[in-house]
Design a protein around this motif. Structure first.
Motif, PDB file in Angstrom:
ATOM      1  N   ASP A 293       5.476  -2.057  -1.919  1.00 29.13           N
ATOM      2  CA  ASP A 293       4.684  -2.786  -0.936  1.00 29.13           C
ATOM      3  C   ASP A 293       3.375  -2.037  -0.701  1.00 29.13           C
ATOM      4  OD1 ASP A 293       3.574  -4.148   1.175  1.00 29.13           O
ATOM      5  OD2 ASP A 293       5.442  -4.279   2.334  1.00 29.13           O
ATOM      6  N   LYS A 294       2.299  -2.536  -1.317  1.00 25.96           N
ATOM      7  CA  LYS A 294       1.015  -1.853  -1.236  1.00 25.96           C
ATOM      8  C   LYS A 294       0.333  -2.020   0.117  1.00 25.96           C
ATOM      9  CE  LYS A 294      -1.156  -0.817  -4.818  1.00 25.96           C
ATOM     10  NZ  LYS A 294      -2.101  -0.698  -5.959  1.00 25.96           N
ATOM     11  N   SER A 295       0.906  -2.859   0.990  1.00 24.65           N
ATOM     12  CA  SER A 295       0.326  -3.015   2.321  1.00 24.65           C
ATOM     13  C   SER A 295       0.729  -1.869   3.248  1.00 24.65           C
ATOM     14  CB  SER A 295       0.766  -4.343   2.943  1.00 24.65           C
ATOM     15  OG  SER A 295       2.149  -4.317   3.283  1.00 24.65           O
ATOM     16  N   LYS A 296       1.675  -1.051   2.818  1.00 26.82           N
ATOM     17  CA  LYS A 296       2.137   0.072   3.627  1.00 26.82           C
ATOM     18  C   LYS A 296       1.291   1.313   3.361  1.00 26.82           C
ATOM     19  CE  LYS A 296       5.622  -2.310   5.226  1.00 26.82           C
ATOM     20  NZ  LYS A 296       5.611  -2.779   6.631  1.00 26.82           N
ATOM     21  N   PRO A 297       1.394   2.323   4.226  1.00 24.77           N
ATOM     22  CA  PRO A 297       0.709   3.599   3.951  1.00 24.77           C
ATOM     23  C   PRO A 297       1.170   4.155   2.609  1.00 24.77           C
ATOM     24  CG  PRO A 297       1.514   3.530   6.213  1.00 24.77           C
ATOM     25  CD  PRO A 297       2.071   2.318   5.534  1.00 24.77           C
ATOM     26  N   ALA A 298       0.330   4.960   1.984  1.00 26.24           N
ATOM     27  CA  ALA A 298       0.601   5.441   0.619  1.00 26.24           C
ATOM     28  C   ALA A 298       1.987   6.056   0.465  1.00 26.24           C
ATOM     29  CB  ALA A 298      -0.476   6.455   0.208  1.00 26.24           C
ATOM     30  N   GLN A 301       4.834   3.190   0.251  1.00 21.93           N
ATOM     31  CA  GLN A 301       4.719   2.034  -0.634  1.00 21.93           C
ATOM     32  C   GLN A 301       5.892   1.904  -1.589  1.00 21.93           C
ATOM     33  OE1 GLN A 301       0.870   2.075  -2.549  1.00 21.93           O
ATOM     34  NE2 GLN A 301      -0.242   1.922  -0.606  1.00 21.93           N
ATOM     35  N   ASN A 302       6.405   3.020  -2.085  1.00 19.57           N
ATOM     36  CA  ASN A 302       7.572   3.007  -2.969  1.00 19.57           C
ATOM     37  C   ASN A 302       8.819   3.213  -2.117  1.00 19.57           C
ATOM     38  OD1 ASN A 302       9.747   4.314  -4.678  1.00 19.57           O
ATOM     39  ND2 ASN A 302       8.298   3.741  -6.284  1.00 19.57           N
ATOM     40  N   LEU A 303       9.664   2.210  -2.062  1.00 25.53           N
ATOM     41  CA  LEU A 303      10.807   2.223  -1.147  1.00 25.53           C
ATOM     42  C   LEU A 303      11.765   3.369  -1.428  1.00 25.53           C
ATOM     43  CD1 LEU A 303      12.128   0.727   1.213  1.00 25.53           C
ATOM     44  CD2 LEU A 303      13.329  -0.708  -0.460  1.00 25.53           C
ATOM     45  N   SER A 385       0.664   0.810  12.500  1.00 27.30           N
ATOM     46  CA  SER A 385       0.322   1.509  11.257  1.00 27.30           C
ATOM     47  C   SER A 385       1.499   1.572  10.313  1.00 27.30           C
ATOM     48  CB  SER A 385      -0.144   2.930  11.572  1.00 27.30           C
ATOM     49  OG  SER A 385       0.931   3.699  12.113  1.00 27.30           O
ATOM     50  N   GLY A 386       2.683   1.197  10.779  1.00 30.88           N
ATOM     51  CA  GLY A 386       3.859   1.213   9.922  1.00 30.88           C
ATOM     52  C   GLY A 386       4.656   2.494  10.031  1.00 30.88           C
ATOM     53  N   SER A 387       4.215   3.461  10.853  1.00 29.99           N
ATOM     54  CA  SER A 387       4.939   4.719  10.975  1.00 29.99           C
ATOM     55  C   SER A 387       6.221   4.514  11.759  1.00 29.99           C
ATOM     56  CB  SER A 387       4.061   5.762  11.671  1.00 29.99           C
ATOM     57  OG  SER A 387       3.728   5.323  12.973  1.00 29.99           O
ATOM     58  N   VAL A 388       7.187   5.407  11.536  1.00 26.91           N
ATOM     59  CA  VAL A 388       8.474   5.261  12.186  1.00 26.91           C
ATOM     60  C   VAL A 388       8.436   5.886  13.574  1.00 26.91           C
ATOM     61  CG1 VAL A 388       9.764   5.221  10.047  1.00 26.91           C
ATOM     62  CG2 VAL A 388       9.234   7.401  11.087  1.00 26.91           C
ATOM     63  N   PRO A 389       9.262   5.404  14.513  1.00 22.24           N
ATOM     64  CA  PRO A 389       9.262   5.971  15.857  1.00 22.24           C
ATOM     65  C   PRO A 389       9.936   7.330  15.880  1.00 22.24           C
ATOM     66  CG  PRO A 389      10.998   4.351  15.644  1.00 22.24           C
ATOM     67  CD  PRO A 389      10.209   4.304  14.370  1.00 22.24           C
ATOM     68  N   ARG A 390       9.596   8.122  16.865  1.00 24.72           N
ATOM     69  CA  ARG A 390      10.267   9.406  17.012  1.00 24.72           C
ATOM     70  C   ARG A 390      11.579   9.222  17.751  1.00 24.72           C
ATOM     71  NH1 ARG A 390       5.312  13.534  18.554  1.00 24.72           N
ATOM     72  NH2 ARG A 390       4.092  13.177  16.655  1.00 24.72           N
ATOM     73  N   SER A 391      12.440  10.210  17.598  1.00 25.62           N
ATOM     74  CA  SER A 391      13.748  10.136  18.230  1.00 25.62           C
ATOM     75  C   SER A 391      13.617  10.000  19.736  1.00 25.62           C
ATOM     76  CB  SER A 391      14.551  11.403  17.901  1.00 25.62           C
ATOM     77  OG  SER A 391      15.703  11.471  18.686  1.00 25.62           O
ATOM     78  N   ARG A 401       5.755  13.379   3.951  1.00 23.61           N
ATOM     79  CA  ARG A 401       4.983  12.354   3.277  1.00 23.61           C
ATOM     80  C   ARG A 401       5.032  12.611   1.778  1.00 23.61           C
ATOM     81  NH1 ARG A 401       1.899   9.282   6.499  1.00 23.61           N
ATOM     82  NH2 ARG A 401       0.512   8.700   4.792  1.00 23.61           N
ATOM     83  N   LEU A 402       5.326  11.588   1.036  1.00 23.20           N
ATOM     84  CA  LEU A 402       5.408  11.714  -0.414  1.00 23.20           C
ATOM     85  C   LEU A 402       4.130  11.177  -1.028  1.00 23.20           C
ATOM     86  CD1 LEU A 402       9.038  10.445  -0.975  1.00 23.20           C
ATOM     87  CD2 LEU A 402       8.256  12.789  -0.784  1.00 23.20           C
ATOM     88  N   SER A 403       3.621  11.860  -2.004  1.00 24.17           N
ATOM     89  CA  SER A 403       2.410  11.370  -2.665  1.00 24.17           C
ATOM     90  C   SER A 403       2.749  10.192  -3.546  1.00 24.17           C
ATOM     91  CB  SER A 403       1.800  12.487  -3.525  1.00 24.17           C
ATOM     92  OG  SER A 403       2.677  12.823  -4.584  1.00 24.17           O
ATOM     93  N   ALA A 404       1.763   9.339  -3.772  1.00 27.68           N
ATOM     94  CA  ALA A 404       1.995   8.159  -4.604  1.00 27.68           C
ATOM     95  C   ALA A 404       2.412   8.550  -6.003  1.00 27.68           C
ATOM     96  CB  ALA A 404       0.724   7.305  -4.656  1.00 27.68           C
ATOM     97  N   SER A 405       1.997   9.750  -6.458  1.00 28.47           N
ATOM     98  CA  SER A 405       2.322  10.168  -7.816  1.00 28.47           C
ATOM     99  C   SER A 405       3.774  10.572  -7.955  1.00 28.47           C
ATOM    100  CB  SER A 405       1.425  11.343  -8.225  1.00 28.47           C
ATOM    101  OG  SER A 405       1.635  12.448  -7.349  1.00 28.47           O
TER     102      SER A 405
END
Length: 425
Positions: A293-298, A301-303, A385-391, A401-405
């Motif tokens: 999903d390319k609409s998500k932060p980098a 994007q890869n689930l 922004s699509g970020s997950v909530p904190r506990s 954060r994982l790089s797109a590569s």
């Protein structure tokens, strides 16, 4: 996609006997995705050459059609069944062609008046493209022989000049893709779909003549009126290895985000590639997100890359759960499915479970002890922004954060390396 330079160099001197146009194969979408107007991923293919030591004895088109136990419809019959393919009969369309709603007599299979008889889905192949014809014939070959409650039923076909059509049972709920990414699906329905799809794959893998499905994804899982899952679109199906072989070497084809990394990198195909794809769909069921999903932060994007750090952590799993569930899911059951998914997407194919084992584990989750919905599940919405909530219990550092590569596959829309692999027909 992995380093393909060595195999590409070896293949460069070999004749390319596959005349399919990769650009046509890349647009492959089928009946399974109706009435969707978007694609769950881009399909692609990598050119290949034949290793004749691997080639089985192929059946001719005549042999396949004559032994299929399917009805051979005439074009005229299917025109009558679909109101001459009028637009108001259109169910969906894609790279393969168009799918129309039709009616036939349940006993004689002759065309029936609209609204009477049995409803069917008629898939009409676009006339251009040799690859499309090959996939049409492959579908007739496999679905003409394989029968299971979790495989879509192929009723017949039509081969008339340049016209190629397939007639299926009608699946009123469309595909899993249509529901999962657009509408709320309860936890019970998601589990039911996962079990049904696992039964279908397990049947293929455990058959006397093993079949590798090769294109398992949400848009190829069709749903009947009671959300029973059935696998459709066998155009890329492949006979499994025989004897003491562990894989078959074949042209790399499939859908980005679902294909197993070892298959994409080497062209070596086994049932464990289907297991990987199944794990990706489990992640989609958990998260309500697409495989790519390319609409998500980098980093999201890869689930597979995004979810992997959370799957084995009971305390953080809620961060990736589908917000459309509204917190109405059992924490124990969700963690169990996350664990199964994590096993299915292991990088080493030999470490992944068999589909029969996956099916058994999923069926165990029907036990009431796995289905007690906890009121403590966090239901607060993610930020825009699509970020997950904190506990809600304590502040935690933001997820890694994982790089797109980091993805084993190129992002959708990226050019594929010119990797050549052996092809088996």
């Amino acid at each position: 996609m992995g380093n393909c330079m060595d195999t590409a160099a070896a293949a460069a001197a070999a004749p390319d006997t596959n005349n399919a146009d990769p650009s046509k194969a890349a647009s492959k979408t089928t009946y399974s995705s109706y009435p969707s107007t978007t694609k769950s991923g881009s399909s692609w293919t990598v050119p290949s050459y034949k290793d004749r030591s691997d080639l089985p004895t192929p059946r001719t088109e005549g042999e396949i059609l004559s032994s299929s136990n399917l009805k051979a419809f005439t074009l005229s019959e299917l025109k009558n069944a679909t109101k001459n393919f009028k637009p108001d009969s259109l169910l969906g369309e894609g790279g393969f062609g168009y799918v129309y709603k039709g009616w036939i007599d349940e006993q004689t299979l002759a065309p029936a008046r609209p609204g009477s008889g049995m409803v069917v889905a008629v898939k009409k192949l676009k006339p251009e493209g040799f690859q499309g014809h090959k996939e049409w014939l492959t579908e007739v070959d496999y679905l003409g022989q394989l029968h299971h409650e979790n495989l879509v039923k192929l009723i017949g076909y039509c081969s008339d000049g340049d016209n190629r059509l397939l007639v299926y049972e009608y699946m009123p709920k469309g595909s899993l893709e249509n529901h999962l990414f657009r509408h709320p699906l309860s936890w019970g329905i998601r589990l039911k779909v996962a079990i049904g799809a696992a039964r279908g794959l397990s049947f293929l893998h455990d058959a006397e003549n093993q079949v590798i499905y090769r294109d398992f994804k949400a848009s190829n899982i069709l749903l009947d009126s009671e959300f029973n899952a059935k696998l459709s679109d066998f155009g890329l199906a492949k006979a499994g290895p025989t004897g003491d072989r562990t894989h078959v070497s074949t042209q790399v084809m499939g859908t980005r985000g679902y294909a197993a990394p070892e298959y994409v990198a080497t062209g070596r195909l086994s049932v464990k590639a289907d297991v990987y794809s199944f794990g990706v769909v489990l992640l989609e069921l958990l998260t309500g997100r697409r495989a790519l999903d390319k609409s998500k932060p980098a980093s999201e994007q890869n689930l597979v890359d995004w979810t992997r750090p959370y799957l084995g952590d009971k305390r953080r799993l809620y961060r990736i759960m589908d917000m459309k569930l509204g917190g109405q899911y059992p924490k124990k059951g969700a963690h169990a499915i996350a664990t199964i998914a994590l096993q299915c997407i292991r990088s080493e194919a030999k470490m992944r479970p068999q589909m029969s084992e996956v099916l058994e584990k999923l069926q165990q989750l029907q036990d009431p002890k796995y289905n007690v919905t906890s009121p403590q599940v966090d239901t607060r919405r993610r930020s825009s922004s699509g970020s997950v909530p904190r506990s809600p219990m304590r502040m935690q550092p933001s997820p890694r954060r994982l790089s797109a590569s980091a993805s084993p596959l190129p992002a959708a829309g990226s050019p594929l390396p010119a990797c050549r692999t052996a092809q088996v027909h």
